[in-house]
Design a protein around this motif. Sequence first.
Motif, PDB file in Angstrom:
ATOM      1  N   LEU B 455       0.831  -1.196   0.000  1.00 55.87           N
ATOM      2  CA  LEU B 455       0.000   0.000   0.000  1.00 55.87           C
ATOM      3  C   LEU B 455       0.867   1.247   0.000  1.00 55.87           C
ATOM      4  O   LEU B 455       0.581   2.226  -0.693  1.00 55.87           O
ATOM      5  CB  LEU B 455      -0.921  -0.006   1.235  1.00 55.87           C
ATOM      6  CG  LEU B 455      -1.828   1.209   1.382  1.00 55.87           C
ATOM      7  CD1 LEU B 455      -2.843   1.249   0.246  1.00 55.87           C
ATOM      8  CD2 LEU B 455      -2.559   1.188   2.709  1.00 55.87           C
ATOM      9  N   ARG B 456       1.963   1.185   0.769  1.00 52.48           N
ATOM     10  CA  ARG B 456       2.830   2.339   0.871  1.00 52.48           C
ATOM     11  C   ARG B 456       3.638   2.544  -0.396  1.00 52.48           C
ATOM     12  O   ARG B 456       4.138   3.631  -0.666  1.00 52.48           O
ATOM     13  CB  ARG B 456       3.775   2.166   2.075  1.00 52.48           C
ATOM     14  CG  ARG B 456       3.843   3.389   2.958  1.00 52.48           C
ATOM     15  CD  ARG B 456       4.788   3.136   4.097  1.00 52.48           C
ATOM     16  NE  ARG B 456       6.067   2.598   3.621  1.00 52.48           N
ATOM     17  CZ  ARG B 456       7.039   2.188   4.422  1.00 52.48           C
ATOM     18  NH1 ARG B 456       6.864   2.223   5.726  1.00 52.48           N
ATOM     19  NH2 ARG B 456       8.164   1.727   3.927  1.00 52.48           N
ATOM     20  N   GLY B 457       3.781   1.488  -1.181  1.00 47.63           N
ATOM     21  CA  GLY B 457       4.587   1.559  -2.394  1.00 47.63           C
ATOM     22  C   GLY B 457       6.054   1.479  -2.052  1.00 47.63           C
ATOM     23  O   GLY B 457       6.452   1.521  -0.892  1.00 47.63           O
ATOM     24  N   GLY B 458       6.881   1.357  -3.055  1.00 46.98           N
ATOM     25  CA  GLY B 458       8.324   1.273  -2.829  1.00 46.98           C
ATOM     26  C   GLY B 458       8.698  -0.032  -2.161  1.00 46.98           C
ATOM     27  O   GLY B 458       7.894  -0.962  -2.092  1.00 46.98           O
ATOM     28  N   ALA B 459       9.884  -0.115  -1.671  1.00 46.55           N
ATOM     29  CA  ALA B 459      10.424  -1.292  -0.961  1.00 46.55           C
ATOM     30  C   ALA B 459      10.118  -2.578  -1.724  1.00 46.55           C
ATOM     31  O   ALA B 459       9.697  -3.576  -1.142  1.00 46.55           O
ATOM     32  CB  ALA B 459       9.870  -1.357   0.460  1.00 46.55           C
ATOM     33  N   LYS B 460      10.323  -2.516  -3.030  1.00 48.97           N
ATOM     34  CA  LYS B 460       9.980  -3.672  -3.895  1.00 48.97           C
ATOM     35  C   LYS B 460      10.744  -4.927  -3.487  1.00 48.97           C
ATOM     36  O   LYS B 460      10.190  -6.020  -3.471  1.00 48.97           O
ATOM     37  CB  LYS B 460      10.286  -3.331  -5.362  1.00 48.97           C
ATOM     38  CG  LYS B 460       9.279  -2.391  -5.993  1.00 48.97           C
ATOM     39  CD  LYS B 460       8.259  -3.187  -6.816  1.00 48.97           C
ATOM     40  CE  LYS B 460       6.974  -2.420  -7.067  1.00 48.97           C
ATOM     41  NZ  LYS B 460       7.152  -1.140  -7.774  1.00 48.97           N
ATOM     42  N   ASP B 461      12.021  -4.743  -3.161  1.00 45.46           N
ATOM     43  CA  ASP B 461      12.857  -5.897  -2.808  1.00 45.46           C
ATOM     44  C   ASP B 461      12.332  -6.587  -1.561  1.00 45.46           C
ATOM     45  O   ASP B 461      12.201  -7.807  -1.510  1.00 45.46           O
ATOM     46  CB  ASP B 461      14.306  -5.452  -2.542  1.00 45.46           C
ATOM     47  CG  ASP B 461      15.061  -5.345  -3.841  1.00 45.46           C
ATOM     48  OD1 ASP B 461      14.473  -5.748  -4.884  1.00 45.46           O
ATOM     49  OD2 ASP B 461      16.195  -4.838  -3.833  1.00 45.46           O
ATOM     50  N   ILE B 591      -6.868   0.902  -5.793  1.00 47.62           N
ATOM     51  CA  ILE B 591      -6.976   2.305  -6.224  1.00 47.62           C
ATOM     52  C   ILE B 591      -5.584   2.877  -6.467  1.00 47.62           C
ATOM     53  O   ILE B 591      -5.313   3.485  -7.506  1.00 47.62           O
ATOM     54  CB  ILE B 591      -7.706   3.145  -5.147  1.00 47.62           C
ATOM     55  CG1 ILE B 591      -9.163   2.695  -5.050  1.00 47.62           C
ATOM     56  CG2 ILE B 591      -7.627   4.628  -5.476  1.00 47.62           C
ATOM     57  CD1 ILE B 591      -9.905   3.305  -3.886  1.00 47.62           C
ATOM     58  N   ARG B 592      -4.712   2.597  -5.510  1.00 55.67           N
ATOM     59  CA  ARG B 592      -3.380   3.156  -5.571  1.00 55.67           C
ATOM     60  C   ARG B 592      -2.615   2.656  -6.799  1.00 55.67           C
ATOM     61  O   ARG B 592      -1.929   3.404  -7.486  1.00 55.67           O
ATOM     62  CB  ARG B 592      -2.616   2.770  -4.310  1.00 55.67           C
ATOM     63  CG  ARG B 592      -1.433   3.633  -4.091  1.00 55.67           C
ATOM     64  CD  ARG B 592      -0.625   3.268  -2.900  1.00 55.67           C
ATOM     65  NE  ARG B 592       0.641   3.951  -3.032  1.00 55.67           N
ATOM     66  CZ  ARG B 592       1.604   3.558  -3.822  1.00 55.67           C
ATOM     67  NH1 ARG B 592       1.474   2.476  -4.529  1.00 55.67           N
ATOM     68  NH2 ARG B 592       2.723   4.264  -3.926  1.00 55.67           N
ATOM     69  N   GLU B 593      -2.769   1.368  -7.074  1.00 59.75           N
ATOM     70  CA  GLU B 593      -1.974   0.792  -8.152  1.00 59.75           C
ATOM     71  C   GLU B 593      -2.585   1.028  -9.522  1.00 59.75           C
ATOM     72  O   GLU B 593      -1.938   0.810 -10.545  1.00 59.75           O
ATOM     73  CB  GLU B 593      -1.738  -0.696  -7.892  1.00 59.75           C
ATOM     74  CG  GLU B 593      -0.758  -0.866  -6.733  1.00 59.75           C
ATOM     75  CD  GLU B 593      -0.510  -2.304  -6.359  1.00 59.75           C
ATOM     76  OE1 GLU B 593      -1.103  -3.189  -7.006  1.00 59.75           O
ATOM     77  OE2 GLU B 593       0.273  -2.538  -5.424  1.00 59.75           O
ATOM     78  N   LYS B 594      -3.843   1.460  -9.563  1.00 64.57           N
ATOM     79  CA  LYS B 594      -4.463   1.775 -10.856  1.00 64.57           C
ATOM     80  C   LYS B 594      -4.041   3.150 -11.341  1.00 64.57           C
ATOM     81  O   LYS B 594      -3.857   3.374 -12.526  1.00 64.57           O
ATOM     82  CB  LYS B 594      -5.984   1.720 -10.736  1.00 64.57           C
ATOM     83  CG  LYS B 594      -6.540   0.456 -11.407  1.00 64.57           C
ATOM     84  CD  LYS B 594      -8.037   0.475 -11.415  1.00 64.57           C
ATOM     85  CE  LYS B 594      -8.558  -0.907 -11.791  1.00 64.57           C
ATOM     86  NZ  LYS B 594      -9.891  -1.136 -11.272  1.00 64.57           N
ATOM     87  N   LYS B 595      -3.912   4.076 -10.375  1.00 61.00           N
ATOM     88  CA  LYS B 595      -3.670   5.477 -10.718  1.00 61.00           C
ATOM     89  C   LYS B 595      -2.540   5.686 -11.730  1.00 61.00           C
ATOM     90  O   LYS B 595      -2.750   6.356 -12.746  1.00 61.00           O
ATOM     91  CB  LYS B 595      -3.381   6.280  -9.444  1.00 61.00           C
ATOM     92  CG  LYS B 595      -4.634   6.914  -8.879  1.00 61.00           C
ATOM     93  CD  LYS B 595      -4.299   7.765  -7.678  1.00 61.00           C
ATOM     94  CE  LYS B 595      -5.576   8.103  -6.928  1.00 61.00           C
ATOM     95  NZ  LYS B 595      -5.310   8.448  -5.547  1.00 61.00           N
ATOM     96  N   PRO B 596      -1.360   5.119 -11.503  1.00 59.29           N
ATOM     97  CA  PRO B 596      -0.255   5.399 -12.431  1.00 59.29           C
ATOM     98  C   PRO B 596      -0.610   5.023 -13.870  1.00 59.29           C
ATOM     99  O   PRO B 596      -0.239   5.738 -14.796  1.00 59.29           O
ATOM    100  CB  PRO B 596       0.879   4.516 -11.904  1.00 59.29           C
ATOM    101  CG  PRO B 596       0.556   4.270 -10.488  1.00 59.29           C
ATOM    102  CD  PRO B 596      -0.929   4.276 -10.401  1.00 59.29           C
ATOM    103  N   HIS B 597      -1.401   3.919 -14.012  1.00 56.74           N
ATOM    104  CA  HIS B 597      -1.773   3.503 -15.367  1.00 56.74           C
ATOM    105  C   HIS B 597      -2.643   4.542 -16.040  1.00 56.74           C
ATOM    106  O   HIS B 597      -2.518   4.811 -17.226  1.00 56.74           O
ATOM    107  CB  HIS B 597      -2.511   2.169 -15.318  1.00 56.74           C
ATOM    108  CG  HIS B 597      -1.608   1.050 -14.902  1.00 56.74           C
ATOM    109  ND1 HIS B 597      -0.684   0.510 -15.743  1.00 56.74           N
ATOM    110  CD2 HIS B 597      -1.492   0.399 -13.727  1.00 56.74           C
ATOM    111  CE1 HIS B 597      -0.028  -0.441 -15.105  1.00 56.74           C
ATOM    112  NE2 HIS B 597      -0.497  -0.525 -13.875  1.00 56.74           N
TER     113      HIS B 597
END
Lengths: 369, 599
Positions: B455-461, B591-597
Amino acid sequence: MKMLRTYALRLAQADMVFWLMPALIALLLAGTIAQKWMGLYAAHQMFFSSFIFWVGPLPLPGGYLLLGILSINLTLKFLLGSEWRWSKAGINLTHLGALILLVGGLLTALTAHERYMVITEGQETPYMYDYIERELSIFVDEHLKYKIPFDKLPRTLSTLPFTIEIMSTCKNCEITKRAETQPDEFGDTALHGMAQFMALDPKPREKDPEADLSGLIFKVDGLDATQDGIYVAIEGMPAPIMLTHNEQIYHIMLGKAQSMLPFSLTLLDFVKESYPGTDKAKAFSSDIIIKDGDLEWPAKIEMNKPLRYKGYTFFQSSFERAGGVERSIFSVVENKGRLLPYIGTIILTAGLLLHIFMILRRPKKRKAS
Amino acid sequence: MIRLFFTLLLFLCALPQYARAADFDYSAFAQIPVLHEGRIKPLDSFARLHLKRFSGQSHVRDLSPSAWLAQTLFDPARATETKLFFVQNKDLKMQLGLPLDQKLFSVIELQGALAPTLSQIPALLAKEDGALTPAQNEVLQLHDDVLQYLSLMRSFSMILPLNIDLPEKYSDSAPNYLALYPVQDDILRDVKRIIKVKGDNIERYSKDEQKLAALSYQLTILQNAAQNNQSLAIFPQGGPGGWRAPWQVFAHEDLTLWQNLAAAYRSNNAQHWRDISAQITQHAQDNTSATTPQKLKLEILYNRLKPYHVAMALYALSMLLIFAPARFIWAQASFSLAALAHSAAITARMMILERPPVGTLYESLLFVGLITALIALFIALKQQSRAALFAGGMATLLLLSIAPYLLQDGDSLEMLVAVLNTNFWLTIHVLCITAGYALCILSACLAHVALFLRLRGGAKDLLRKLQQNIYPISMFALLFTAVGTILGGIWADQSWGRFWGWDPKENGALLIVLWLIWLQHGRISGHMKPLHFLIGNAYLNVIVALAWFGVNLLGVGLHSYGFINGIAWSLGLFVAGETLLLSGLWIMIRIREKKPHEA
């Protein structure tokens, strides 16, 4: 043939499990919660031991149907869809184990029979009783002549020298007083024995079917005037109904369906051991003698340590103490699928362990390459 | 009978007061073995359980449990005034005329307040459990507690001094029941003779005759009230079941040591008290093979140290250290110490009870907590994963803090009913299932952490690493729950003759298995995206809670050994909360992950 294979392969897919599981989970939840109100046995029959059950007008898949589809899916997956590679060995084994468990379940559902025995200290008996089924038995001069399952009672019994007409039956009866002023439902027909002051009304089944009190009202015809008429029989009557014809004595009894072991048990002693200073039971056990033909030998049945002989397993399930007399109650189980869960578990455990081992090794391999 | 107890109470209250036992050393007294609830335990545990039961607390005023017990046994006069009994229900206090702002009451206060309710008791007892109001339940409980307390208080009444002037004929005797017991028949005969001559009007008696009558009356009352008093089974007699209370053995057992102990207590002689209690401890331990001094000491140590509190404090510390600007090793060290204390506690329980670690619902929480912590610690050490340590630590803290609520009368370290008392299967099946629970909970908590990270995004690793951890953990969870469930079936087949009976607890275990199978096959078939797989894993918390506690609420079937009242609400709240939280997270992540698209 090709089409068949296509369908079979479709049925072997993992997504079958994905779609089946929610249905099974829902069934499991419903069947568990329903036990609170229906009792374990009735809920078991309705949800798990059924192909389809109805909620109002809506048919829903029962345990047999869902587990059946799952078994087909697993079988096809195992036979057609398995990848026979070392890296998939864990998964294949797991599926085989699960399949064996399901087959074991099917075999148990088809063949297992659970009954019980009650033996008083010092007594010998080969008889065991069904927990659920009731039967009407007729003895002629103390010899058992007829045994009719309660569920299969005909309207009239004409194999005897007199006729018995079944007026009414109830699987769980409320005993009510036959009011003298009440207009007699049987007209002028004479009332005999308990029928003179007792009437039976059906009431809802008990949560535990063992606790039902079954009963029936029947009419006897073809004997003399002192014996023709209406009789009431209920389970656990203190004495059987007695009729005489041509100097032969007929006894009629209603009770739990009885069957006979091919050998007999004698109870020598029942022992209850408690924790020191309390009533909390620590262990129960019964010393018995098994008598099979000319052979006899002692044995012990303990709580958690059953006796197994000739395909029967005897468990110390309960006991009674009344008036200084102790009675042991054993449950007696016949189950031809007994071994499969053991085999299935071993294979399943091995399979899952192997599979997890493979997963945990995978990242290292990648690093190496 | 109850009236009789109160009459006796009046006698006891009239006893002279002079004991003041402030600086006593209770360590030897605490070690005296006693048979209680089917097990030989030190007096320390016996005192703690009773104190907890009566007062809901672990201390009364400045008295430790052992000090409280000593007062109860040897100085009843003071004990009757100790504020001991906890009354919570406001309605009940109102009804009994007790002050509303007071929480603890002495037995004297309660005796007066409860007397008018005596007549209601038979009617209340005849009602079914569910039909009683909380206040009615508490009335019954209170009566029961008071009776139990009085019985405990009278355990040694035969050696305590009677508050009475002895008649001339018996004035050489010590003024207690034990000393007068041999001549009790003589006294009775004397009194009967007096009545025959002078009638039953006491005013016509001489002074000495009055003393004789009073003595006879007191002895009879004392004896009647103490009959069947088995509260304190403290004298080993033969076999393990043969422990007896003072009133059962005083006629043939030598009570001198105990008399001296009581005297030391009442004369406030700390030196004597210590020496004599040590002698009694030694004597009792020499006379029984049912326990060893080491075991008794271990139990006392366990009672005193409260290792679960230590463990919880250390777990909490390590949670803080994870976020503190300190090296991760400190958090790991604190966590390791916590896990050590936790393991030591469980090991101590096993040694005291001489059985596998899980036999009650309470114990299952302690054990699941430990397994969760150990696996989390393993991952955290191996991968330097703060997330794993955090997830495991929070889960364990939660489990340990719920645990005490499942004990209604304090931790009695109780024995098991017969059906459960099969060590081999109990060990294998229950440990397997509980380890499965632990893995599920860990997997769920890791999934929670992963969802928040996502949810916070980032920290992919970090997220990828977490997901890589969750997969094998949920596989292990499947292994343990599946095997544990089937082993349960095998246990049932071995013990009760049926492999699978669709009993609620069995179904609960199966529910977890089906859920895990569903997740795995959803993932493999591609019907479940990684996000859904995470949410499914996070929801394992709810599935486990339902299987663990939910089925007990149904109160049917063979497994209802762990039935508890009042848990329904907490469970409902937990399920609703988790459902809300996870659906909220799901929606927000989508919602959060749709926005960039869209952008």
